[in-house]
Design a protein around this motif. Structure first.
Motif, short mmCIF file in Angstrom:
data_model
loop_
_atom_site.label_atom_id
_atom_site.label_comp_id
_atom_site.label_asym_id
_atom_site.label_seq_id
_atom_site.Cartn_x
_atom_site.Cartn_y
_atom_site.Cartn_z
N GLU A 1 0.82 -1.21 0.02
CA GLU A 1 0.11 -0.05 -0.08
C GLU A 1 0.98 1.29 -0.02
O GLU A 1 0.55 2.11 -0.39
CB GLU A 1 -1.17 0.07 1.22
CG GLU A 1 -1.82 -0.92 1.14
CD GLU A 1 -3.07 -1.03 2.48
OE1 GLU A 1 -2.50 -1.71 3.22
OE2 GLU A 1 -3.98 -0.40 2.37
N VAL A 2 2.27 1.26 0.30
CA VAL A 2 3.03 2.33 0.28
C VAL A 2 4.22 1.76 -0.68
O VAL A 2 5.61 1.86 0.29
CB VAL A 2 3.42 2.66 1.73
CG1 VAL A 2 2.28 3.52 2.30
CG2 VAL A 2 3.86 1.61 2.57
N GLY A 3 4.01 1.14 -1.66
CA GLY A 3 4.91 0.86 -2.57
C GLY A 3 6.15 1.81 -3.03
O GLY A 3 7.14 1.30 -3.42
N GLU A 4 5.50 2.89 -3.46
CA GLU A 4 6.58 3.90 -3.95
C GLU A 4 7.23 4.91 -2.87
O GLU A 4 6.34 5.39 -2.15
CB GLU A 4 5.98 4.54 -5.06
CG GLU A 4 5.38 3.66 -6.29
CD GLU A 4 6.50 2.82 -7.10
OE1 GLU A 4 7.63 3.58 -7.18
OE2 GLU A 4 6.23 1.61 -7.27
N PRO A 5 8.20 5.43 -3.34
CA PRO A 5 8.64 6.65 -2.31
C PRO A 5 7.75 7.62 -2.26
O PRO A 5 7.23 8.26 -3.52
CB PRO A 5 10.01 7.07 -3.12
CG PRO A 5 10.50 5.91 -3.79
CD PRO A 5 9.26 5.08 -4.33
N TYR B 1 -2.43 7.43 12.99
CA TYR B 1 -1.05 7.40 12.49
C TYR B 1 -0.91 7.63 10.93
O TYR B 1 -2.17 7.32 10.48
CB TYR B 1 -0.42 6.08 12.93
CG TYR B 1 -1.05 4.81 12.23
CD1 TYR B 1 -0.51 4.53 11.00
CD2 TYR B 1 -1.96 4.11 12.73
CE1 TYR B 1 -1.13 3.28 10.10
CE2 TYR B 1 -2.69 3.07 12.15
CZ TYR B 1 -2.29 2.84 10.73
OH TYR B 1 -2.72 1.67 9.95
N VAL B 2 0.27 7.94 10.45
CA VAL B 2 0.60 7.69 9.17
C VAL B 2 1.42 6.81 8.90
O VAL B 2 2.63 6.91 9.48
CB VAL B 2 1.12 9.33 8.69
CG1 VAL B 2 1.17 9.24 7.09
CG2 VAL B 2 0.01 10.54 9.03
N LEU B 3 1.59 6.17 7.71
CA LEU B 3 2.59 5.06 7.49
C LEU B 3 3.18 5.53 6.11
O LEU B 3 2.29 5.93 5.16
CB LEU B 3 1.96 3.72 7.38
CG LEU B 3 2.98 2.59 6.65
CD1 LEU B 3 4.10 2.48 7.66
CD2 LEU B 3 2.03 1.36 6.53
N THR B 4 4.52 5.68 5.91
CA THR B 4 5.09 6.18 4.70
C THR B 4 6.28 5.68 4.33
O THR B 4 6.82 4.76 4.83
CB THR B 4 5.62 7.64 5.17
OG1 THR B 4 6.73 7.49 6.00
CG2 THR B 4 4.58 8.56 5.56
N ARG B 5 6.50 5.74 3.05
CA ARG B 5 7.60 5.19 2.47
C ARG B 5 8.64 6.56 1.97
O ARG B 5 8.10 7.13 1.21
CB ARG B 5 7.35 4.34 1.22
CG ARG B 5 8.63 3.58 0.73
CD ARG B 5 8.53 2.49 -0.24
NE ARG B 5 7.66 1.55 -0.04
CZ ARG B 5 8.24 0.22 0.75
NH1 ARG B 5 9.30 -0.01 0.95
NH2 ARG B 5 7.35 -0.59 1.01
#
Lengths: 161, 423
Positions: free
Chosen positions: B55-59, B72-76
């Protein structure tokens, strides 16, 4: 300017949606499938979050009329859900395209549910994205995709929208 | 709350009976219990489901969610590393990220434009030194001191978990070997998310948790199974509650295979037939005829895999009497069209309109409505299949998984159970 033929089609399709909504609100669900054209007609509920994101994630997926009849059969014979009235408020239908005699139509809807103690709340607000055919005096859905803006739903979704 | 206050708060809460067959209603209705749960469970030594890596596959990709009531926020980040932080500006507490998901280079709070990097570090504060010699922050103000609160992360089989506590054991120990093995099976190939369902119920979150571990109710509350005769009487079932003191559990159903190792032909109920029975008929796609898995990972998620329709549900308590569940539906990247359509069809069984799921919301809401006015004296009765807890049960006719949950719950909450078998 919208031409008279399109306006007439919109009137007939608006009437189709009003009749459709009244059929549900009056709990004549066995007649619900009769608003659809042919055994291959489709009925989908596609929450807006998924529709906008290009994801599937349907709440209901009836790929043909047999699956619609199954849905009503299950609702009558099996499923248990909140005791309530449904009240559809349906806006006017707008034709946004025509292809091979099939009208592409958008109609806003709102369903207010009233519970067993008489309290009313908005249950679902959104849009019908319909493919409609007009045959002689009648209008029917070739496909009805309900896209609820209310993509976070409260209470069970037992009755078609 | 400091440690002593917190222990005192727990000591004031009357617990279940010692054999976990009596659960007092106030555990589902009392605000002080709810508050303590946020501290001891969701912000305590637990791993909470945050999302899938894909779900957060790309930068720059991000998704939002909740651990308990904490957003919360989940990031890459641009180097590909995952981060998660609390979505609450260090300045005035504003929600920094307002979209559900997206892609961003950084995050700027709307109120005073404090700017955060993808890892939650504060990287910009407007007018830090004031203007024309007036205003601004004190000399000793350090941007580095005011990042967003971070969660510690760990991933398993493409699933991202987060924790607020330094004391949480390593993720694989927390999940336990049985759940690790099962997750490797059911998320063992690259997956893709196929959609989300959000369902809010006016019930305490633990009523939802209990419901997902309660096999007693399934044939009773969900008549679809019996009316259309779709249950497989030959199905072998097990409940494993051996890990985390009963908090994590796996319910499994196995279909017998025929002599050639294939599946028996689909059955169709005779009493009332469905015109399209494929909504309810799954094709085993895992080893050993594994046909149903319900994997409960305390406290925040469960994987539900009946037949060929797969989801993980994030459990989001909204208040003592409200819980939201976020279904994330997934499929395998390499599914062919036939399998994709099979999953789409069976999706009718679950979710807010699910043929064997819609009743759960109604039952839970009817409980919550009735127990709130009997909270001081009433209790729930969980004696089906016996009293006390067991590590494993090889049938479905038991509330053993619920009793095991309450045992683990009391341990983590620091609530002392009462005498056994109290009436």
């Amino acid at each position: 300017m919208t031409d008279m033929a399109t306006l007439e089609a919109e009137l007939r399709i608006s009437r189709l949606n009003l009749d459709y909504a009244r059929c549900i609100d009056e709990d004549r669900l066995e007649s619900w499938v009769d608003f659809f054209d042919g055994e291959e007609a489709r009925y989908l509920i596609h929450p807006r979050e998924n529709a906008d994101a290009g994801l599937e994630g349907y709440w209901m997926y009836c790929r043909n009329k047999p699956m619609m009849r199954d849905r009503i059969l299950a609702l009558r014979k099996a499923n248990i859900y909140n005791i309530h009235y449904d009240r559809h408020i349906v806006g006017g239908s707008q034709v946004v395209g025509v292809e091979d005699g099939v009208y592409d139509v958008r109609t806003s809807y709102c369903v207010i549910q009233t519970d067993v103690e008489g309290r009313s709340e908005v249950f679902s607000a959104g849009e019908y994205r319909d493919k409609v055919v007009l045959n002689g005096g009648g209008a029917k859905f070739r496909e009805k995709i309900v896209v609820p803006d209310t993509f976070n739903i409260e209470r069970p979704l037992a009755v078609p929208l | 709350m400091d440690g002593l206050e917190s222990a005192n708060a727990a000591a004031r809460i009357a617990g279940p009976s010692g054999d976990f067959s009596r659960i007092p209603y106030h555990l589902y209705t009392d605000q002080s219990v709810f508050d303590l749960e946020q501290e001891r469970i969701f912000r305590g030594p637990t791993w909470n489901y945050l999302g899938f890596e894909t779900e957060v596959g790309e930068p720059g990709d991000y998704i939002t969610g909740y651990v308990g009531t904490t957003p919360y926020v989940l990031t890459r980040d641009k180097d590909g590393a995952l981060h998660a932080f609390v979505n609450r500006c260090a300045h005035r507490g504003v929600a920094v990220v307002r979209e559900l998901r997206g892609n961003a280079r950084n995050f700027t709070c709307i109120y005073h434009q404090w700017c955060y990097a993808l890892n939650g570090d504060l990287i910009g504060v407007p007018m830090m030194k004031g203007m024309r010699g007036v205003g601004g922050y004190p000399e000793d103000f350090q941007v580095a001191d005011h990042g967003l609160t971070r969660l510690r992360l760990a991933t398993f089989s493409g699933i991202v978990f987060g924790t607020f506590s330094d004391e949480t054991p390593p993720l694989e120990d927390y999940l336990g070997p049985a759940i690790c093995a099962r997750l490797k099976t059911v998320c063992g190939r690259p997956i893709k998310v196929t959609g989300y369902h959000r369902h809010t119920m006016r019930a305490n979150w633990k009523l939802f948790v209990e419901n997902t571990r309660d096999m007693y109710h399934a044939p009773m509350l969900h008549p679809f199974v019996s009316v259309f005769e779709i249950a497989d009487a030959a199905m072998q079932a097990t409940m494993e509650m051996s890990h985390r003191g009963g908090l994590n559990s796996i319910l499994s159903g196995y279909k017998p295979t025929d002599a050639d190792g294939g599946r028996p032909p689909p059955r169709q109920g005779k009493r009332i037939p469905l015109e399209e029975p494929d909504v309810a008929i799954g094709v085993p796609e895992f080893p050993d005829g594994l046909a149903i898995s319900i994997i409960s990972i305390f406290p925040s998620c469960l994987f539900t895999l009946p037949g060929n329709t797969f989801s993980v549900r994030q459990i989001r308590p909204k208040g003592v009497d409200e819980v939201e569940t976020l279904y994330t539906w997934y499929a395998f990247e390499d599914d062919d069209d036939e399998m994709a359509e099979r999953r789409r069809m069976q999706n009718n069984m679950f979710g807010p309109a699910g043929y064997v799921a819609m009743e759960d919301a109604e039952a839970m809401e009817l409980i919550q409505q009735r127990i709130s006015d009997a909270a001081l004296e009433g209790r729930s009765l969980l004696e089906f299949g016996g009293r006390g807890t067991e590590d494993r049960i090889d049938h479905m006719l038991s509330e053993g998984a619920l009793r095991a949950f309450w045992k683990g719950y009391c341990d983590i909450m620091g609530i002392e159970p009462g005498p056994a078998g109290a009436a």
